[in-house]
Design a protein around this motif. Structure first.
Motif, PDB file in Angstrom:
ATOM      1  N   ASP A 168      -0.820  30.035 -31.457  1.00 32.32           N
ATOM      2  CA  ASP A 168      -0.799  30.368 -30.043  1.00 32.32           C
ATOM      3  C   ASP A 168      -1.046  31.860 -29.867  1.00 32.32           C
ATOM      4  N   ASP A 169      -1.136  32.295 -28.620  1.00 28.45           N
ATOM      5  CA  ASP A 169      -1.518  33.664 -28.337  1.00 28.45           C
ATOM      6  C   ASP A 169      -0.542  34.686 -28.913  1.00 28.45           C
ATOM      7  N   ASP A 170       0.751  34.399 -28.866  1.00 23.96           N
ATOM      8  CA  ASP A 170       1.736  35.386 -29.295  1.00 23.96           C
ATOM      9  C   ASP A 170       1.681  35.656 -30.794  1.00 23.96           C
ATOM     10  N   LEU A 171       1.112  34.719 -31.547  1.00 23.48           N
ATOM     11  CA  LEU A 171       1.010  34.934 -32.987  1.00 23.48           C
ATOM     12  C   LEU A 171       0.122  36.133 -33.313  1.00 23.48           C
ATOM     13  N   TRP A 172      -0.887  36.397 -32.487  1.00 20.86           N
ATOM     14  CA  TRP A 172      -1.730  37.581 -32.711  1.00 20.86           C
ATOM     15  C   TRP A 172      -0.908  38.847 -32.550  1.00 20.86           C
TER      16      TRP A 172
END
Length: 252
Positions: A168-172
């Motif tokens: 998901d986005d927060d993993l980046w």
């Protein structure tokens, strides 16, 4: 750029270029091919140190034969959502996998990450991954454990209590923070070395400068990640289309 598959003569030129220490871009220029074609060819056939033209050509012929044998089944199973071109998706998945490999991921881990990133839901079960990649559950488990240690995937359970693997986005953001902090141990150790080697000496100055540089870069990365985090949650116009049921994606 010409299309078509690489010939045995092309592969011999690639092997000669690697032996001469040429960059992928230069080999590609000499063959009038895209750099990504050369990168993908080398990385899927042993890498720059173990690439062999004859073995690469034989392996490609074998893969082609296996794909032709599996073609009737694949045509039934690989219909793409949103009207996507199946062949284009497969080529893109291979390209993205190569990018992950050249950035340092082992190929199996790169294939799993690519499979997750090119899935509209952004999450799959172990069984899903094993089926799509045609690998064992043990291979999937090993890859997920490795990717999870790098904060590149996370686990969650769905309503059926099945474990799913998610990108998901927060993993980046989390990965960027982890990367920025990865130099902390060296920075601390380098600064200890300044006192041991004698402040003002050439060796101490070298360590102190390295520590100051890495400290500055790490803090700048963290600030940039904090400031840019909202970008990860800003949906573009193309992202606003309601999801439709996913079809089976082609194997990587």
């Amino acid at each position: 750029m010409p299309g078509g598959r690489l010939t045995q003569a092309d592969r011999q030129q690639i092997a000669l270029g690697l032996a001469d220490g040429l960059a992928y871009a230069e080999i590609a220029r000499r063959l009038n091919r895209p750099t990504s074609t050369i990168t993908r060819e080398v990385m899927r056939n042993g890498g720059p140190t173990d690439y062999r033209a004859d073995l690469a050509h034989r392996a490609t012929q074998q893969r082609t034969h296996q794909r032709r044998q599996a073609a009737p089944t694949r045509r039934k199973a690989s219909a793409q959502p949103y009207g996507r071109d199946t062949a284009a998706v497969r080529d893109y998945q291979e390209t993205l996998t190569t990018v992950f490999v050249t950035s340092g991921l082992p190929r199996m881990m790169a294939r799993v990450l690519t499979c997750l990133y090119t899935t509209d839901s952004g999450s799959l079960t172990a069984a899903d991954l094993a089926q799509r990649l045609q690998v064992s559950a043990a291979s999937v488990s090993k890859a997920i454990t490795f990717l999870e240690s790098l904060d590149l995937v996370r686990r969650e359970r769905d309503q059926g209590r099945r474990e799913r693997y998610v990108v998901d986005d927060d993993l980046w953001y989390q990965s960027m923070i982890r990367s920025a902090r990865s130099n902390d141990e060296f920075i601390e150790t380098a600064r200890k070395g300044v006192d041991v080697l004698g402040r003002g000496t050439p060796a101490a100055a070298r360590l102190e400068n390295a520590a100051r540089f890495l400290d500055f870069v790490s803090e700048a990365l963290i600030r940039a990640a904090e400031q840019g985090r909202e970008v990860l949650y800003t949906r573009s116009d193309s992202a606003g289309t309601p999801a439709e049921p996913e079809a089976h994606q082609p194997d990587l």
